[in-house]
Design a protein around this motif. Structure first.
Motif, PDB file in Angstrom:
ATOM      1  N   ASP A  59      -6.179   0.402  -2.837  1.00  0.00           N
ATOM      2  CA  ASP A  59      -4.803  -0.003  -3.146  1.00  0.00           C
ATOM      3  C   ASP A  59      -4.130   1.005  -4.071  1.00  0.00           C
ATOM      4  N   GLY A  60      -4.860   1.490  -5.054  1.00  0.00           N
ATOM      5  CA  GLY A  60      -4.308   2.501  -5.953  1.00  0.00           C
ATOM      6  C   GLY A  60      -3.976   3.789  -5.221  1.00  0.00           C
ATOM      7  N   ASP A  61      -4.836   4.179  -4.297  1.00  0.00           N
ATOM      8  CA  ASP A  61      -4.589   5.385  -3.504  1.00  0.00           C
ATOM      9  C   ASP A  61      -3.356   5.211  -2.617  1.00  0.00           C
ATOM     10  N   ALA A  62      -3.201   4.028  -2.027  1.00  0.00           N
ATOM     11  CA  ALA A  62      -2.031   3.773  -1.185  1.00  0.00           C
ATOM     12  C   ALA A  62      -0.743   3.793  -2.011  1.00  0.00           C
ATOM     13  N   LYS A  63      -0.803   3.289  -3.244  1.00  0.00           N
ATOM     14  CA  LYS A  63       0.382   3.319  -4.113  1.00  0.00           C
ATOM     15  C   LYS A  63       0.751   4.746  -4.482  1.00  0.00           C
ATOM     16  N   LYS A  64      -0.259   5.579  -4.752  1.00  0.00           N
ATOM     17  CA  LYS A  64       0.016   6.976  -5.090  1.00  0.00           C
ATOM     18  C   LYS A  64       0.666   7.716  -3.930  1.00  0.00           C
ATOM     19  N   LYS A  65       0.246   7.384  -2.707  1.00  0.00           N
ATOM     20  CA  LYS A  65       0.794   8.045  -1.524  1.00  0.00           C
ATOM     21  C   LYS A  65       2.121   7.439  -1.081  1.00  0.00           C
ATOM     22  N   GLY A  66       2.541   6.352  -1.721  1.00  0.00           N
ATOM     23  CA  GLY A  66       3.820   5.730  -1.392  1.00  0.00           C
ATOM     24  C   GLY A  66       3.800   4.943  -0.098  1.00  0.00           C
ATOM     25  N   ARG A  67       2.668   4.352   0.246  1.00  0.00           N
ATOM     26  CA  ARG A  67       2.544   3.602   1.493  1.00  0.00           C
ATOM     27  C   ARG A  67       2.594   2.096   1.283  1.00  0.00           C
ATOM     28  N   VAL A  68       3.060   1.646   0.127  1.00  0.00           N
ATOM     29  CA  VAL A  68       3.094   0.215  -0.190  1.00  0.00           C
ATOM     30  C   VAL A  68       4.528  -0.284  -0.075  1.00  0.00           C
ATOM     31  N   ILE A  69       4.680  -1.448   0.547  1.00  0.00           N
ATOM     32  CA  ILE A  69       6.009  -2.056   0.688  1.00  0.00           C
ATOM     33  C   ILE A  69       6.413  -2.644  -0.647  1.00  0.00           C
TER      34      ILE A  69
END
Length: 69
Positions: A59-69
Motif C-alpha cells: 500500500d505504501g508503494d502504491a501511494k508513492k507511485k500515485g496509484r491510489v484513488i
C-alpha cells in the motif's frame, strides 16, 4: 466513477493490499499453525503479522507511485 478509474487506469482504493494480504496471511497462518506448530493461536498471530507487513508495504508503494484513488 471509481470502477472506471480502477479498470481503465489501474488505480486501487486505499487499503486494498492490506485487506487482501491480511486474509491471505490469516488463512496460511491457520494452516501452518495446525500442521507445523500444533498451536493454532501462534500460527494465526504469525500469519496475521506477515499479512499486515506485506500489505502495508505494498500500500505504501502504491501511494508513492500515485496509484491510489
Amino acid at each position: 466513477m471509481t470502477t472506471h478509474l480502477e479498470k481503465e487506469h489501474q488505480l486501487i482504493p486505499d487499503g486494498y493490499y492490506i485487506g487482501t494480504y491480511i486474509a491471505l496471511g490469516v488463512s496460511l497462518g491457520l494452516i501452518f499453525g495446525m500442521n507445523i506448530f500444533d498451536n493454532l493461536p501462534m500460527g494465526l498471530g504469525i500469519g496475521l503479522s506477515l499479512g499486515v507487513a506485506i500489505g502495508a508495504g505494498l500500500d505504501g508503494d502504491a501511494k508513492k507511485k500515485g496509484r491510489v484513488i
